[in-house]
Design a protein around this motif. Structure first.
Motif, PDB file in Angstrom:
ATOM      1  N   GLU A   1      28.456  40.984  32.512  1.00 32.73           N
ATOM      2  CA  GLU A   1      28.160  42.192  31.722  1.00 32.73           C
ATOM      3  C   GLU A   1      29.450  42.795  31.152  1.00 32.73           C
ATOM      4  O   GLU A   1      29.509  43.189  29.992  1.00 32.73           O
ATOM      5  CB  GLU A   1      27.481  43.194  32.668  1.00 32.73           C
ATOM      6  N   GLU A   2      30.479  42.804  31.986  1.00 36.47           N
ATOM      7  CA  GLU A   2      31.753  43.438  31.584  1.00 36.47           C
ATOM      8  C   GLU A   2      32.580  42.549  30.662  1.00 36.47           C
ATOM      9  O   GLU A   2      33.533  43.020  30.047  1.00 36.47           O
ATOM     10  CB  GLU A   2      32.604  43.738  32.831  1.00 36.47           C
ATOM     11  N   ASN A   3      32.240  41.266  30.615  1.00 37.88           N
ATOM     12  CA  ASN A   3      33.068  40.329  29.833  1.00 37.88           C
ATOM     13  C   ASN A   3      32.212  39.494  28.893  1.00 37.88           C
ATOM     14  O   ASN A   3      31.949  38.310  29.156  1.00 37.88           O
ATOM     15  CB  ASN A   3      33.839  39.402  30.786  1.00 37.88           C
ATOM     16  N   PRO A   4      31.764  40.104  27.802  1.00 33.43           N
ATOM     17  CA  PRO A   4      30.907  39.350  26.882  1.00 33.43           C
ATOM     18  C   PRO A   4      31.642  38.125  26.325  1.00 33.43           C
ATOM     19  O   PRO A   4      32.834  38.191  26.046  1.00 33.43           O
ATOM     20  CB  PRO A   4      30.601  40.351  25.763  1.00 33.43           C
ATOM     21  N   ILE A   5      30.894  37.048  26.224  1.00 30.23           N
ATOM     22  CA  ILE A   5      31.490  35.793  25.755  1.00 30.23           C
ATOM     23  C   ILE A   5      31.323  35.699  24.244  1.00 30.23           C
ATOM     24  O   ILE A   5      30.280  36.061  23.708  1.00 30.23           O
ATOM     25  CB  ILE A   5      30.804  34.614  26.460  1.00 30.23           C
ATOM     26  N   THR A   6      32.358  35.213  23.590  1.00 35.44           N
ATOM     27  CA  THR A   6      32.290  35.037  22.137  1.00 35.44           C
ATOM     28  C   THR A   6      32.327  33.549  21.808  1.00 35.44           C
ATOM     29  O   THR A   6      33.160  32.818  22.338  1.00 35.44           O
ATOM     30  CB  THR A   6      33.508  35.729  21.470  1.00 35.44           C
ATOM     31  N   LEU A   7      31.391  33.128  20.957  1.00 35.86           N
ATOM     32  CA  LEU A   7      31.398  31.749  20.454  1.00 35.86           C
ATOM     33  C   LEU A   7      31.776  31.845  18.984  1.00 35.86           C
ATOM     34  O   LEU A   7      31.069  32.476  18.206  1.00 35.86           O
ATOM     35  CB  LEU A   7      30.003  31.126  20.594  1.00 35.86           C
ATOM     36  N   ASP A   8      32.924  31.248  18.649  1.00 34.98           N
ATOM     37  CA  ASP A   8      33.412  31.439  17.297  1.00 34.98           C
ATOM     38  C   ASP A   8      33.974  30.133  16.741  1.00 34.98           C
ATOM     39  O   ASP A   8      35.021  29.674  17.205  1.00 34.98           O
ATOM     40  CB  ASP A   8      34.491  32.543  17.320  1.00 34.98           C
ATOM     41  N   GLU A   9      33.243  29.573  15.754  1.00 34.66           N
ATOM     42  CA  GLU A   9      33.716  28.346  15.099  1.00 34.66           C
ATOM     43  C   GLU A   9      34.103  27.267  16.110  1.00 34.66           C
ATOM     44  O   GLU A   9      35.172  26.663  16.009  1.00 34.66           O
ATOM     45  CB  GLU A   9      34.931  28.644  14.212  1.00 34.66           C
TER      46      GLU A   9
END
Ligand code: DC
Length: 209
Positions: free
Chosen positions: A60-68
């Motif tokens: 919850e505290e560390n949202p994951i980012t998927l980027d390219e």
């Protein structure tokens, strides 16, 4: 349009999903990478992997980012780090916790809501996006799945890898049911491009004229 691609490890999901996304000019969302990134962070911070509540809070505290094609968590690019055999072994332990799955599901739905995406995982067609426009369930004989994994992880050795795969299958089994309306494709003897073309046709047939 949302295309859900589910199936066990080594069935060809990542290759098929990323290639399909490229052909359709859709986003490619690898939900397994999200569980892997959380596992990486938990291991880095020495968090008890049996503590579902703590892991859920961490997610919850560390949202994951998927980027390219890159995967980020806690301001760190973990794209390469999450592909190690240690993460392979531990990730099912983390992915099993309902507290973790709830946070991941919410984040995955948020990402899906943007639209036009190929989403790869285990429970996309059943739980995350039950309303997906096209649902595919990829599978292949375990022997061939182990061979494919070996090509990705040559350092592990065939025997250890076959054991790992069997254990992961068991542990992932409860989340590996195909959706009732999924189209099942056995990729054992198929070429990646043939699989991609077949799914592309299905997507095109669903698109408004
Ligand atoms: O597809 P993969 O090997 O990168 O997945 C990593 C782990 O995450 C695997 O043990 C299954 C789990 N997973 C899951 O439980 N639900 C998803 N939607 C995607 C992956």
């Amino acid at each position: 349009m949302i295309v859900a691609i589910d199936g066990p490890a080594g069935a060809g999901k990542s290759t098929v999903a990323s290639r399909l996304a490229e052909r359709l000019a859709y986003r490619y969302l690898d939900t397994g990478a999200m569980y892997r990134a959380l596992t990486w962070l938990a291991m880095t911070r020495d968090i008890d992997l049996g503590a579902g509540g703590k892991l859920g809070a961490l997610a919850e505290e560390n949202p994951i980012t998927l980027d390219e094609g890159r995967v980020w968590i806690d301001d760190t690019d973990v794209t390469a780090a999450i592909r190690g055999s240690r993460i392979d072994r531990v990730v099912p332990v983390v992915a099993r916790h309902p507290e973790v799955r709830a946070v991941m599901r919410a984040r995955q739905r948020e990402l899906a809501e943007v639209g036009d995406a190929v989403i790869e995982g285990r429970d996309i067609g059943t739980v995350v996006c039950p309303g997906a426009d096209v649902k595919i369930y990829l599978n292949a004989d375990r022997e061939i799945r182990a061979k494919r994994r070996l090509a990705e992880r040559p350092e592990i050795g065939a025997d250890a890898l076959a054991t790992d795969l069997r254990l992961r299958d068991q542990s992932d089994a409860e989340r590996m049911m195909p959706a009732e309306d999924a189209i099942q494709i056995d990729t054992t003897d198929l070429d990646v491009d043939d699989v991609v073309s077949r799914i592309e046709q299905l997507v095109k047939s669903q698109q408004p004229a």
